[in-house]
Design a protein around this motif. Structure first.
Motif, PDB file in Angstrom:
ATOM      1  N   ALA A  30      -7.609  -3.640 -19.131  1.00  0.00           N
ATOM      2  CA  ALA A  30      -6.349  -3.556 -18.381  1.00  0.00           C
ATOM      3  C   ALA A  30      -5.297  -4.489 -18.947  1.00  0.00           C
ATOM      4  CB  ALA A  30      -6.600  -3.888 -16.909  1.00  0.00           C
ATOM      5  N   GLY A  31      -5.701  -5.332 -19.902  1.00  0.00           N
ATOM      6  CA  GLY A  31      -4.781  -6.306 -20.468  1.00  0.00           C
ATOM      7  C   GLY A  31      -3.900  -5.718 -21.552  1.00  0.00           C
ATOM      8  N   GLY A 130       2.687   2.231 -12.384  1.00  0.00           N
ATOM      9  CA  GLY A 130       2.539   2.894 -13.667  1.00  0.00           C
ATOM     10  C   GLY A 130       2.295   1.956 -14.831  1.00  0.00           C
ATOM     11  N   LYS A 131       2.840   0.746 -14.756  1.00  0.00           N
ATOM     12  CA  LYS A 131       2.684  -0.206 -15.861  1.00  0.00           C
ATOM     13  C   LYS A 131       1.821  -1.407 -15.483  1.00  0.00           C
ATOM     14  CE  LYS A 131       7.121   0.967 -17.998  1.00  0.00           C
ATOM     15  NZ  LYS A 131       8.447   0.455 -18.465  1.00  0.00           N
ATOM     16  N   ARG A 132       1.316  -1.407 -14.241  1.00  0.00           N
ATOM     17  CA  ARG A 132       0.497  -2.529 -13.780  1.00  0.00           C
ATOM     18  C   ARG A 132      -0.927  -2.020 -13.537  1.00  0.00           C
ATOM     19  NH1 ARG A 132       2.428  -5.332  -8.395  1.00  0.00           N
ATOM     20  NH2 ARG A 132       1.274  -3.595  -7.489  1.00  0.00           N
ATOM     21  N   ILE A 133      -1.716  -2.026 -14.583  1.00  0.00           N
ATOM     22  CA  ILE A 133      -3.049  -1.416 -14.526  1.00  0.00           C
ATOM     23  C   ILE A 133      -4.047  -2.451 -14.015  1.00  0.00           C
ATOM     24  CG2 ILE A 133      -4.836  -0.232 -15.849  1.00  0.00           C
ATOM     25  CD1 ILE A 133      -2.678   0.692 -17.771  1.00  0.00           C
ATOM     26  N   SER A 134      -4.136  -2.547 -12.688  1.00  0.00           N
ATOM     27  CA  SER A 134      -5.062  -3.502 -12.090  1.00  0.00           C
ATOM     28  C   SER A 134      -5.244  -3.173 -10.615  1.00  0.00           C
ATOM     29  CB  SER A 134      -4.541  -4.943 -12.238  1.00  0.00           C
ATOM     30  OG  SER A 134      -3.323  -5.106 -11.527  1.00  0.00           O
ATOM     31  N   PRO A 140     -11.560   2.828 -11.483  1.00  0.00           N
ATOM     32  CA  PRO A 140     -11.838   4.123 -12.130  1.00  0.00           C
ATOM     33  C   PRO A 140     -12.176   5.243 -11.156  1.00  0.00           C
ATOM     34  CG  PRO A 140     -12.847   2.337 -13.373  1.00  0.00           C
ATOM     35  CD  PRO A 140     -12.303   1.724 -12.124  1.00  0.00           C
ATOM     36  N   GLY A 141     -12.941   4.934 -10.088  1.00  0.00           N
ATOM     37  CA  GLY A 141     -13.282   5.977  -9.127  1.00  0.00           C
ATOM     38  C   GLY A 141     -12.063   6.526  -8.422  1.00  0.00           C
ATOM     39  N   THR A 142     -11.143   5.637  -8.045  1.00  0.00           N
ATOM     40  CA  THR A 142      -9.900   6.060  -7.401  1.00  0.00           C
ATOM     41  C   THR A 142      -9.007   6.804  -8.388  1.00  0.00           C
ATOM     42  OG1 THR A 142     -10.011   4.148  -5.908  1.00  0.00           O
ATOM     43  CG2 THR A 142      -7.878   5.241  -6.130  1.00  0.00           C
TER      44      THR A 142
END
Length: 573
Positions: A30-31, A130-134, A140-142
């Motif tokens: 996610a980094g 959209g740009k904050r992947i955390s 992943p399930g969601t």
């Protein structure tokens, strides 16, 4: 059937290590060093919107428009705020919100207003996350659920959309697809991991992709299906609910392959053909699924929508040896029993300590049940619902077959796996003319008390007579010598709709409004009626009652009890 399984300390430490490593890898991915991998070419269009079998209600779309979000059993009123900014910490509600499965209600509304509202909510999500992947939105399930929902309802979301939104929506589909493709291999074993493979197959079919991408997605899906769907159609978690949930995604996926003139993987065809009869195996005549290993409230319309695809039309299977369940069915009576060890530790987060428990229904009414779980209720009830005492089986020395509670520090890392429990379960099916029966045993209490539980159930007289024999003995078959440490409680949890009466002879009669009538008798023990809780009520937990047989294994090594139908309603015989 002989199933040996157990969760040793080595297994739990292995689970801790795997979960810690997977969590670390997800954080790394996610980094910023990984995020560039999720960018790439934006698809030009959505080729096809897959069907959705989940029940939709246009009234829910109107409620959402007015800021009322009833998700995961909790109603949240946003009062003009964005639902994504409301400070709700309830994790199931948050997961349901970010899964976007509620878009189906917008589709059902069939209005420009509903489409505009759907588009506005999707646009807000893309702006915020959209740009904050955390966090929860990018679990992943969601993410897998959201990808499927966005594809299924893309026509509603994109109706009347302007080009910038259209392009951003397609870009975010691609980003989520690449993120999921990168992370699926690190996901914990189980239903979510399989759904991630399903989502990636949907993407390969619904978005422009080379033939190699479809082939790869199909191959990965096939491998996961072959590993998770057992030979009798059950799921490796032993949870009946998993069968229902996965079929709700697999059936539309099979149809999407056909609609795109692609050959579905043979593993997909075979899995669906096994799972449909398995779903019917767990179904009582009233449409409810038996409450074992994480199954709670049944959404009857959802089960009916799935079973419309079952072309077999015959009687359900009676024997599920790979899943570890038995079904006795004669006349209007159905008995379903758990006859296997718990699933592996990775898959046991919803498993129950209910080995050798059973449920019995007569006609369209349930009589003997397990307590089940409240799918949407307070998590604090779950450990209680998972105990042996919440099941219609034998409890020894007021102790559960297994435990699930860990310190909060460990639970946050590895969840709530089942710890301990039966390591060896043996089951022998022995049907005869006019009789369905089995005998099974488990060693869940041997390590602590040196005693084995064996149960034999026999259904006969065209379903009018159920006989049970419970034996608590030493592993070599000899009587218990653990005087004072061999207290036995045989529990029969009664459905809340059924009343318990006493006849003039002191025997217990089970009957409800417009139901069959059953007489419960037992040899050499005086039954006790106690309060109980049925967690799987449609409106939440309900008060119920249970019949309990208290004795000691050294005094009564063999407990014989019977349920006999004495009066039938509507021709049930």
């Amino acid at each position: 059937m002989d199933q040996a399984r157990g969760h040793s300390p080595h297994e739990l430490w292995g689970l801790v290590a795997r979960q810690a490593w997977a969590r670390l890898r997800r954080r790394l991915r996610a980094g910023p060093t990984y995020r560039w991998r999720y960018s790439g070419r934006t698809p030009e269009r959505v080729l096809i919107a897959p069907p959705d079998l989940r029940i939709a209600d246009p009234q829910v779309a109107r409620d959402i428009y007015h800021g009322q979000f009833l998700l995961a059993g909790q109603l949240v009123e946003t009062r003009g705020q964005s639902p994504f900014r409301v400070p709700i910490t309830d994790r199931p509600w948050q997961e349901a919100l970010h899964s976007f499965r509620w878009l189906r209600h917008m589709r059902a509304a069939q209005s420009e207003l509903a489409s505009a509202n759907a588009r506005a909510l999707v646009e807000e999500w893309m702006t915020l996350y959209g740009k904050r992947i955390s966090g929860t939105p990018w679990e992943p399930g969601t993410t897998a659920k959201r990808l499927i929902a966005w594809l299924q309802h893309s026509s509603v979301v994109l109706q009347g959309a302007e080009l910038p939104f259209y392009r951003q929506f397609l870009k975010m589909l691609a980003v989520q697809m690449r993120y999921l493709r990168t992370n699926t291999r690190e996901m914990p074993d189980g239903e979510d991991r399989l759904r991630a493979r399903i989502a990636l197959a949907f993407c390969a079919l619904s978005l422009p992709a080379p033939a190699a991408a479809v082939k790869t997605a199909s191959r990965n899906l096939a491998q996961e299906l072959e590993r998770q769907i057992l030979a009798d159609g059950g799921h490796v978690s032993r949870n009946p609910r998993a069968i229902m949930e996965l079929l709700t995604d697999l059936l539309p996926l099979r149809q999407t392959y056909t609609n795109q003139a692609e050959q579905p993987p043979q593993a997909l065809i075979d899995a669906v053909e096994r799972m449909l009869p398995a779903l019917r195996f767990f179904r009582h005549r009233d449409g409810s699924l038996a409450r074992f290993n994480g199954m709670g409230i049944t959404q009857h319309d959802s089960v009916a929508a799935i079973l419309r695809y079952d072309d077999t039309g015959g009687a359900p299977l009676l024997h599920a040896p790979h899943s570890g369940y038995e079904r006795l069915a004669l006349g209007a009576t159905t008995v379903i029993a758990d006859t296997a060890a718990p699933p592996p530790a990775d898959l046991s987060h919803f498993a129950h300590a209910g080995c050798l428990s059973f449920e019995m229904s007569s006609g369209r009414h349930q009589f003997v049940v397990n307590s089940g779980i409240d799918n949407y209720g307070d998590d604090s009830y779950r450990p209680l619902a998972r105990t042996t005492a919440a099941h219609s089986t034998v409890t020894l020395n007021d102790t559960s077959q297994a435990r699930f509670s860990l310190s909060s520090r460990w639970s946050e890392l590895i969840g709530t796996p089942l710890i301990g429990g039966p390591r060896k379960v043996e089951c022998q099916r022995d049907d005869a003319n006019g009789v369905h029966r089995f005998t099974a045993s488990h060693n869940g209490y041997v390590s602590r008390f040196g005693l084995l539980h064996e149960r034999a159930l026999s259904l006969s007289e065209d379903g009018a007579f159920l006989e049970g024999v419970d034996r608590v003995m030493r592993p070599d078959g000899s009587p218990s010598t653990a005087v004072g440490n061999d207290a036995v409680a045989v529990r029969f949890h009664i459905h809340p709709d059924i009343d318990i009466y006493r006849d003039p002879e002191g025997r217990h009669i089970l009957a409800g409004e417009a139901t069959d009538t059953w007489l419960f008798t037992v040899e050499n023990i005086v039954p006790v009626v106690e309060e109980s809780i049925f967690f799987a009520g449609l409106g939440g937990p309900r008060k119920s009652r249970q019949i309990v047989l208290y004795t000691a294994a050294s005094e009564n090594p063999e407990i014989r009890w019977q349920l006999r139908k004495t009066h039938a309603i509507n021709g049930n015989s």
